[in-house]
Design an enzyme around this catalytic site. Structure first.
Site, PDB file in Angstrom:
ATOM      1  N   ALA A   1     -20.122   1.121   2.892  1.00 45.44           N
ATOM      2  CA  ALA A   1     -19.334   0.564   1.931  1.00 45.44           C
ATOM      3  C   ALA A   1     -19.910  -0.459   1.092  1.00 45.44           C
ATOM      4  CB  ALA A   1     -17.955   0.099   2.595  1.00 45.44           C
TER       5      ALA A   1
ATOM      6  N   GLU B   1       0.810  -1.155   0.148  1.00 42.17           N
ATOM      7  CA  GLU B   1       0.040   0.080   0.175  1.00 42.17           C
ATOM      8  C   GLU B   1       0.820   1.291  -0.009  1.00 42.17           C
ATOM      9  OE1 GLU B   1      -3.717   0.815   2.682  1.00 42.17           O
ATOM     10  OE2 GLU B   1      -1.918   2.273   3.360  1.00 42.17           O
TER      11      GLU B   1
ATOM     12  N   GLN C   1      -7.570  -4.601   8.327  1.00 46.84           N
ATOM     13  CA  GLN C   1      -6.676  -3.363   9.262  1.00 46.84           C
ATOM     14  C   GLN C   1      -5.559  -3.979   9.833  1.00 46.84           C
ATOM     15  OE1 GLN C   1      -8.688  -2.107  12.612  1.00 46.84           O
ATOM     16  NE2 GLN C   1      -8.691   0.022  11.690  1.00 46.84           N
TER      17      GLN C   1
ATOM     18  N   HIS D   1      -7.878   2.879  -3.907  1.00 48.96           N
ATOM     19  CA  HIS D   1      -8.787   2.904  -2.933  1.00 48.96           C
ATOM     20  C   HIS D   1     -10.068   3.867  -3.364  1.00 48.96           C
ATOM     21  CE1 HIS D   1      -5.910   1.293   0.482  1.00 48.96           C
ATOM     22  NE2 HIS D   1      -5.833   0.653  -0.835  1.00 48.96           N
TER      23      HIS D   1
ATOM     24  N   THR E   1      -4.059   4.597  -1.371  1.00 52.11           N
ATOM     25  CA  THR E   1      -4.963   4.981  -0.659  1.00 52.11           C
ATOM     26  C   THR E   1      -5.881   6.199  -1.235  1.00 52.11           C
ATOM     27  OG1 THR E   1      -3.662   6.289   0.457  1.00 52.11           O
ATOM     28  CG2 THR E   1      -3.875   4.128   1.438  1.00 52.11           C
TER      29      THR E   1
ATOM     30  N   ASP F   1     -14.020   7.798   6.554  1.00 51.27           N
ATOM     31  CA  ASP F   1     -14.416   8.507   8.005  1.00 51.27           C
ATOM     32  C   ASP F   1     -15.531   9.578   7.613  1.00 51.27           C
ATOM     33  OD1 ASP F   1     -12.287   7.399   9.384  1.00 51.27           O
ATOM     34  OD2 ASP F   1     -11.069   8.729   8.866  1.00 51.27           O
TER      35      ASP F   1
ATOM     36  N   ALA G   1     -10.292  11.906   1.034  1.00 49.57           N
ATOM     37  CA  ALA G   1     -11.488  12.533   0.340  1.00 49.57           C
ATOM     38  C   ALA G   1     -11.146  13.911   0.297  1.00 49.57           C
ATOM     39  CB  ALA G   1     -12.709  12.068   1.210  1.00 49.57           C
TER      40      ALA G   1
HETATM   41  P1  FAD Z   1     -18.286   0.117   6.263  1.00 55.38           P
HETATM   42  O1  FAD Z   1     -18.030  -1.461   5.590  1.00 55.38           O
HETATM   43  O2  FAD Z   1     -19.341   0.725   5.568  1.00 55.38           O
HETATM   44  O3  FAD Z   1     -18.370  -0.280   7.947  1.00 55.38           O
HETATM   45  C1  FAD Z   1     -18.567   0.973   8.808  1.00 55.38           C
HETATM   46  C2  FAD Z   1     -19.337   0.663  10.090  1.00 55.38           C
HETATM   47  O4  FAD Z   1     -20.851   0.441   9.832  1.00 55.38           O
HETATM   48  C3  FAD Z   1     -18.918  -0.661  10.671  1.00 55.38           C
HETATM   49  O5  FAD Z   1     -18.803  -0.359  12.064  1.00 55.38           O
HETATM   50  C4  FAD Z   1     -19.752  -1.630  10.284  1.00 55.38           C
HETATM   51  O6  FAD Z   1     -20.064  -2.664  11.180  1.00 55.38           O
HETATM   52  C5  FAD Z   1     -20.991  -0.878  10.179  1.00 55.38           C
HETATM   53  N1  FAD Z   1     -22.201  -1.179   9.366  1.00 55.38           N
HETATM   54  C6  FAD Z   1     -22.000  -1.618   8.023  1.00 55.38           C
HETATM   55  N2  FAD Z   1     -23.067  -1.994   7.285  1.00 55.38           N
HETATM   56  C7  FAD Z   1     -23.887  -1.769   8.278  1.00 55.38           C
HETATM   57  C8  FAD Z   1     -25.554  -1.555   8.252  1.00 55.38           C
HETATM   58  N3  FAD Z   1     -26.114  -2.199   7.326  1.00 55.38           N
HETATM   59  N4  FAD Z   1     -26.125  -1.277   9.341  1.00 55.38           N
HETATM   60  C9  FAD Z   1     -25.572  -0.856  10.506  1.00 55.38           C
HETATM   61  N5  FAD Z   1     -24.136  -0.735  10.441  1.00 55.38           N
HETATM   62  C10 FAD Z   1     -23.487  -1.197   9.335  1.00 55.38           C
HETATM   63  N6  FAD Z   1     -10.065   5.425   4.818  1.00 55.38           N
HETATM   64  C11 FAD Z   1      -9.780   6.384   3.675  1.00 55.38           C
HETATM   65  O7  FAD Z   1     -10.045   7.446   4.106  1.00 55.38           O
HETATM   66  N7  FAD Z   1      -8.916   6.223   2.686  1.00 55.38           N
HETATM   67  C12 FAD Z   1      -8.513   5.076   2.396  1.00 55.38           C
HETATM   68  O8  FAD Z   1      -7.609   4.851   1.443  1.00 55.38           O
HETATM   69  C13 FAD Z   1      -8.683   3.899   3.284  1.00 55.38           C
HETATM   70  N8  FAD Z   1      -8.004   2.508   2.918  1.00 55.38           N
HETATM   71  C14 FAD Z   1      -8.395   1.598   4.144  1.00 55.38           C
HETATM   72  C15 FAD Z   1      -7.782   0.211   3.660  1.00 55.38           C
HETATM   73  C16 FAD Z   1      -7.989  -0.646   4.520  1.00 55.38           C
HETATM   74  C17 FAD Z   1      -7.501  -2.021   4.312  1.00 55.38           C
HETATM   75  C18 FAD Z   1      -8.921  -0.327   5.762  1.00 55.38           C
HETATM   76  C19 FAD Z   1      -8.916  -1.550   6.697  1.00 55.38           C
HETATM   77  C20 FAD Z   1      -9.414   0.842   6.068  1.00 55.38           C
HETATM   78  C21 FAD Z   1      -9.205   1.761   5.415  1.00 55.38           C
HETATM   79  N9  FAD Z   1      -9.656   3.091   5.259  1.00 55.38           N
HETATM   80  C22 FAD Z   1      -9.218   4.187   4.481  1.00 55.38           C
HETATM   81  C23 FAD Z   1     -10.464   3.425   6.753  1.00 55.38           C
HETATM   82  C24 FAD Z   1     -11.959   3.246   6.321  1.00 55.38           C
HETATM   83  O9  FAD Z   1     -12.296   4.142   5.451  1.00 55.38           O
HETATM   84  C25 FAD Z   1     -12.470   3.312   7.905  1.00 55.38           C
HETATM   85  O10 FAD Z   1     -12.067   2.436   8.787  1.00 55.38           O
HETATM   86  C26 FAD Z   1     -13.975   3.646   7.804  1.00 55.38           C
HETATM   87  O11 FAD Z   1     -14.368   4.069   9.174  1.00 55.38           O
HETATM   88  C27 FAD Z   1     -14.813   2.479   7.515  1.00 55.38           C
HETATM   89  O12 FAD Z   1     -14.920   1.845   6.301  1.00 55.38           O
HETATM   90  P2  FAD Z   1     -15.465   0.670   5.670  1.00 55.38           P
HETATM   91  O13 FAD Z   1     -15.383   0.667   4.258  1.00 55.38           O
HETATM   92  O14 FAD Z   1     -14.995  -0.538   6.606  1.00 55.38           O
HETATM   93  O15 FAD Z   1     -17.025   0.904   6.219  1.00 55.38           O
END
Ligand code: FAD
Length: 287
Positions: A125, A17, A176, A77, A48, A109, A51
């Protein structure tokens, strides 16, 4: 090349990454880093996404450079929390036009004054995964959290939402960072139990900066094993020793993962090819 096809080959994969330049920072140092990283022959390099503003435009540029100039598969990403559905479609068109085949679909975030009911935005997501697959032309991965996502009430609830993300089409997951492999093994066991059967790529962060690791862990909830904490404390005032110790710790983590059948290794390089190179060198007979 699509990452799901690379993973389907079944062998051990290594990937890196990198982060793009921030705002108006120069491109040259990042291009130099990715050039050196691509010489290490990873299976792919991910970029990465920050936003907003010019920063978000830097991700496609770097991903395109990796893909088209360095001929290494790249993964961009993409986060949806602070871009409207229309803006997301514009980025997808751009990525498709420049030949980037792979996207890591993320929520990102939550911005200040975020309104979860605004239908102009994807809320999770999983919805972004669905849209990307509908748009067509991409292999799509998503994030997962061996110790649970910070916002979720408990790890089981997080797993259920992760399963929804996979059911929406996420073809593989990238974890993560974690510093205790048993957290990953427990996660893999629990994930399989709820029916998550896509490849899981383990995200490994070689420690280079004690403050940055402590900050990231505080934000993400990743636990620091005592062995790791002792190492941080001992070498926190000596960056050269800390880097060497961090490389050794990451190498050991990876060897243990591979020995236990984890085939996907993703190194958070922090744009430091010398660190990724040292780890790859330590694993030269294993990979
Ligand atoms: P989601 O999968 O949408 O989950 C977010 C939260 O919502 C979780 O607590 C989940 O349990 C909950 N949730 C999901 N679906 C539902 C539902 N239907 N009802 C209720 N709750 C629900 N951030 C950046 O800004 N730029 C990057 O390039 C970046 N790269 C990353 C790469 C990796 C490998 C990882 C692990 C994280 C990265 N992040 C990045 C951080 C990420 O954007 C944050 O962790 C963010 O807070 C959550 O993103 P997610 O895609 O996991 O969200």
């Amino acid at each position: 090349m699509y990452i799901n096809e690379i993973l389907d080959n079944g062998g051990i994969t290594t990937s890196f990454e990198v982060f793009p330049p921030k705002n108006n920072a120069p491109f040259e140092p990042v291009l130099k880093s990715v050039e050196k990283l691509s010489l290490l022959k990873p299976d792919f390099i991910s970029v990465t996404y920050g936003a907003g503003g010019g920063t978000s435009q830097n991700t496609p540029k770097i991903a395109s450079y990796i893909q088209n100039e360095l001929h290494t598969p790249s993964m961009a990403h993409l986060t949806c929390a602070s871009s409207t559905k229309e803006e997301i479609d514009a980025i997808l068109s751009q990525l498709r036009d420049i030949g980037v085949d792979n996207i890591l679909a993320l929520r990102g975030d939550l911005p200040e004054n975020y309104n979860p009911d605004d239908s102009n935005y994807y809320r999770y997501a999983s919805q972004l995964v669905e849209r990307i697959l509908d748009f067509g032309g991409f292999s799509v991965g998503a994030a997962c959290y061996p110790e649970g996502h910070v916002e979720s009430k408990n790890t089981h609830e997080d797993l259920i939402h992760l399963k929804e993300k996979v059911d929406c089409g996420a073809q593989y997951l990238v974890t993560q960072m974690f510093f205790d492999n048993s957290a990953l093994y427990s996660f893999l066991y629990r994930a399989l139990k709820v029916g998550i059967d896509v490849p899981v790529i383990a995200g490994i962060m070689p420690v280079m900066n004690p403050n940055q690791i402590k900050r990231s862990c505080a934000l993400s909830g990743a636990t620091l094993p005592s062995r790791f904490k002792i190492m941080l404390d001992k070498f926190s005032d000596d960056p050269v020793s800390l880097q060497q110790a961090g490389i050794a710790y990451a190498t050991e983590q990876i060897i243990d993962l591979i020995a236990n059948g984890v085939n996907g290794i993703h190194i958070y390089t922090m744009n430091k090819p010398e660190v990724a190179g040292a780890i790859m060198n330590n694993l030269s007979s294993i990979l």
